[in-house]
Design a protein around this motif. Sequence first.
Motif, PDB file in Angstrom:
ATOM      1  N   ALA A   1     -33.309  21.405 -18.875  1.00 37.64           N
ATOM      2  CA  ALA A   1     -34.711  21.782 -19.049  1.00 37.64           C
ATOM      3  C   ALA A   1     -34.980  23.248 -18.710  1.00 37.64           C
ATOM      4  CB  ALA A   1     -35.606  20.892 -18.190  1.00 37.64           C
ATOM      5  N   ALA A   2     -33.997  23.932 -18.139  1.00 34.78           N
ATOM      6  CA  ALA A   2     -34.174  25.339 -17.789  1.00 34.78           C
ATOM      7  C   ALA A   2     -34.276  26.177 -19.061  1.00 34.78           C
ATOM      8  CB  ALA A   2     -32.996  25.826 -16.942  1.00 34.78           C
ATOM      9  N   PRO A   3     -34.966  27.327 -18.991  1.00 33.52           N
ATOM     10  CA  PRO A   3     -35.132  28.181 -20.182  1.00 33.52           C
ATOM     11  C   PRO A   3     -33.815  28.650 -20.793  1.00 33.52           C
ATOM     12  CG  PRO A   3     -36.640  28.842 -18.444  1.00 33.52           C
ATOM     13  CD  PRO A   3     -35.697  27.840 -17.836  1.00 33.52           C
ATOM     14  N   ALA A   4     -32.834  28.970 -19.957  1.00 35.56           N
ATOM     15  CA  ALA A   4     -31.548  29.447 -20.470  1.00 35.56           C
ATOM     16  C   ALA A   4     -30.706  28.268 -20.958  1.00 35.56           C
ATOM     17  CB  ALA A   4     -30.803  30.210 -19.380  1.00 35.56           C
ATOM     18  N   SER A   5     -30.125  28.398 -22.142  1.00 36.95           N
ATOM     19  CA  SER A   5     -29.319  27.314 -22.700  1.00 36.95           C
ATOM     20  C   SER A   5     -27.979  27.230 -21.979  1.00 36.95           C
ATOM     21  CB  SER A   5     -29.098  27.540 -24.196  1.00 36.95           C
ATOM     22  OG  SER A   5     -28.389  28.750 -24.409  1.00 36.95           O
ATOM     23  N   ILE A   6     -27.352  26.057 -22.090  1.00 35.48           N
ATOM     24  CA  ILE A   6     -26.047  25.854 -21.460  1.00 35.48           C
ATOM     25  C   ILE A   6     -25.168  25.048 -22.401  1.00 35.48           C
ATOM     26  CG2 ILE A   6     -26.753  23.716 -20.296  1.00 35.48           C
ATOM     27  CD1 ILE A   6     -24.933  24.581 -17.948  1.00 35.48           C
ATOM     28  N   ASP A   7     -23.877  25.300 -22.334  1.00 36.33           N
ATOM     29  CA  ASP A   7     -22.914  24.523 -23.109  1.00 36.33           C
ATOM     30  C   ASP A   7     -22.816  23.132 -22.480  1.00 36.33           C
ATOM     31  OD1 ASP A   7     -19.876  25.240 -24.723  1.00 36.33           O
ATOM     32  OD2 ASP A   7     -20.373  23.319 -23.816  1.00 36.33           O
ATOM     33  N   THR A   8     -23.263  22.115 -23.184  1.00 34.33           N
ATOM     34  CA  THR A   8     -23.302  20.780 -22.591  1.00 34.33           C
ATOM     35  C   THR A   8     -21.905  20.206 -22.335  1.00 34.33           C
ATOM     36  OG1 THR A   8     -23.551  19.815 -24.807  1.00 34.33           O
ATOM     37  CG2 THR A   8     -25.567  20.216 -23.539  1.00 34.33           C
ATOM     38  N   THR A   9     -20.915  20.637 -23.118  1.00 37.30           N
ATOM     39  CA  THR A   9     -19.544  20.178 -22.864  1.00 37.30           C
ATOM     40  C   THR A   9     -19.049  20.710 -21.532  1.00 37.30           C
ATOM     41  OG1 THR A   9     -19.058  20.091 -25.230  1.00 37.30           O
ATOM     42  CG2 THR A   9     -17.179  20.191 -23.716  1.00 37.30           C
ATOM     43  N   ARG A  10     -19.363  21.970 -21.250  1.00 40.87           N
ATOM     44  CA  ARG A  10     -18.980  22.543 -19.959  1.00 40.87           C
ATOM     45  C   ARG A  10     -19.713  21.849 -18.815  1.00 40.87           C
ATOM     46  NH1 ARG A  10     -19.403  28.898 -19.607  1.00 40.87           N
ATOM     47  NH2 ARG A  10     -17.838  28.590 -21.246  1.00 40.87           N
ATOM     48  N   LEU A  11     -20.999  21.570 -19.018  1.00 41.38           N
ATOM     49  CA  LEU A  11     -21.767  20.853 -17.998  1.00 41.38           C
ATOM     50  C   LEU A  11     -21.149  19.487 -17.743  1.00 41.38           C
ATOM     51  CD1 LEU A  11     -24.274  20.385 -16.209  1.00 41.38           C
ATOM     52  CD2 LEU A  11     -25.489  19.648 -18.274  1.00 41.38           C
ATOM     53  N   GLU A  12     -20.813  18.782 -18.810  1.00 40.78           N
ATOM     54  CA  GLU A  12     -20.195  17.464 -18.673  1.00 40.78           C
ATOM     55  C   GLU A  12     -18.879  17.556 -17.901  1.00 40.78           C
ATOM     56  OE1 GLU A  12     -17.645  14.657 -21.629  1.00 40.78           O
ATOM     57  OE2 GLU A  12     -19.630  15.223 -22.371  1.00 40.78           O
ATOM     58  N   ASN A  13     -18.012  18.487 -18.271  1.00 41.70           N
ATOM     59  CA  ASN A  13     -16.699  18.608 -17.626  1.00 41.70           C
ATOM     60  C   ASN A  13     -16.825  18.920 -16.140  1.00 41.70           C
ATOM     61  OD1 ASN A  13     -15.339  18.094 -20.011  1.00 41.70           O
ATOM     62  ND2 ASN A  13     -15.093  20.262 -20.541  1.00 41.70           N
ATOM     63  N   GLU A  14     -17.737  19.825 -15.794  1.00 38.12           N
ATOM     64  CA  GLU A  14     -17.887  20.208 -14.385  1.00 38.12           C
ATOM     65  C   GLU A  14     -18.457  19.062 -13.550  1.00 38.12           C
ATOM     66  OE1 GLU A  14     -16.747  22.964 -12.980  1.00 38.12           O
ATOM     67  OE2 GLU A  14     -15.950  23.515 -14.945  1.00 38.12           O
ATOM     68  N   LEU A  15     -19.434  18.350 -14.105  1.00 41.24           N
ATOM     69  CA  LEU A  15     -19.996  17.210 -13.371  1.00 41.24           C
ATOM     70  C   LEU A  15     -18.952  16.107 -13.186  1.00 41.24           C
ATOM     71  CD1 LEU A  15     -23.628  16.728 -14.758  1.00 41.24           C
ATOM     72  CD2 LEU A  15     -22.961  17.030 -12.372  1.00 41.24           C
ATOM     73  N   VAL A  16     -18.192  15.841 -14.229  1.00 45.82           N
ATOM     74  CA  VAL A  16     -17.158  14.795 -14.131  1.00 45.82           C
ATOM     75  C   VAL A  16     -16.114  15.167 -13.087  1.00 45.82           C
ATOM     76  CG1 VAL A  16     -15.240  13.674 -15.374  1.00 45.82           C
ATOM     77  CG2 VAL A  16     -17.473  13.945 -16.483  1.00 45.82           C
ATOM     78  N   ALA A  17     -15.672  16.418 -13.089  1.00 46.25           N
ATOM     79  CA  ALA A  17     -14.674  16.855 -12.111  1.00 46.25           C
ATOM     80  C   ALA A  17     -15.219  16.746 -10.699  1.00 46.25           C
ATOM     81  CB  ALA A  17     -14.264  18.299 -12.416  1.00 46.25           C
ATOM     82  N   MET A  18     -16.447  17.183 -10.495  1.00 50.91           N
ATOM     83  CA  MET A  18     -17.044  17.146  -9.165  1.00 50.91           C
ATOM     84  C   MET A  18     -17.211  15.723  -8.648  1.00 50.91           C
ATOM     85  SD  MET A  18     -20.706  18.763  -7.966  1.00 50.91           S
ATOM     86  CE  MET A  18     -21.674  17.710  -9.046  1.00 50.91           C
ATOM     87  N   ILE A  19     -17.744  14.843  -9.482  1.00 54.53           N
ATOM     88  CA  ILE A  19     -18.026  13.454  -9.041  1.00 54.53           C
ATOM     89  C   ILE A  19     -16.743  12.653  -8.888  1.00 54.53           C
ATOM     90  CG2 ILE A  19     -19.118  11.299  -9.736  1.00 54.53           C
ATOM     91  CD1 ILE A  19     -21.287  13.093 -11.060  1.00 54.53           C
ATOM     92  N   THR A  20     -15.824  12.800  -9.825  1.00 54.20           N
ATOM     93  CA  THR A  20     -14.562  12.074  -9.722  1.00 54.20           C
ATOM     94  C   THR A  20     -13.783  12.477  -8.482  1.00 54.20           C
ATOM     95  OG1 THR A  20     -14.446  11.930 -12.150  1.00 54.20           O
ATOM     96  CG2 THR A  20     -12.443  11.459 -10.937  1.00 54.20           C
TER      97      THR A  20
END
Length: 205
Positions: free
Chosen positions: A181-200
């Motif tokens: 929801a932030a104004p700056a766009s983000i690569d959702t694949t990168r967001l997914e990979n980082e969240l998965v690595a952190m949580i796993t």
Amino acid sequence: MTSEQRRLQPRKRPRQVRAELTRQRILTAAAHIFAEYGYAAGTTNRIAERARISIGSLYQYYPNKDAILAELLTRHLDGDRATATLRRYKESPEPLETIVREFVRVVIDNHLDDPQLLRIMIEQAPRSGEVLARVTRLEWEMIADLRDLLHAHPEVHVEDKDTAARLVASTVELTVHQVIAAPASIDTTRLENELVAMITGYLRG
């Protein structure tokens, strides 16, 4: 029903196909108007004009724009597939990373339709007791399913699984919402990979 609840309730629940189509046109138009102009400037006149109906017709369905936004928020909540995803994997032999990735991906997908509208809905939507109760129920259903999954999966070594379930649910939901929801766009694949690595990594201990 309190005066606040009446203020946020739709006036007409369509029983005929034509009336339902009109309601959907109002909601679709409102989503575009709120995303384009913001909530303060997203007037019912603009919504009616975009929906190509008279302002009087709009008021037959909704008493004000608060009620329209509240219904958009409810529709967003009803479309959340994260809990169903967790239940599907509850007794699955799939690797932990696979399950976490699918969970994260579903949450991201649920936030992608219109990030600007999502921000308005979450931050500015009026919260009736009914909507708040639904939000709370969905949150606790997700936490309960996560807790069951963590207790059953052999790769999970974090000691306090009850607290871990609450942390994972809030981390994924809040992070995805705030970043997308932030104004700056983000690569959702990168967001997914980082969240998965952190949580796993956290769950494996």
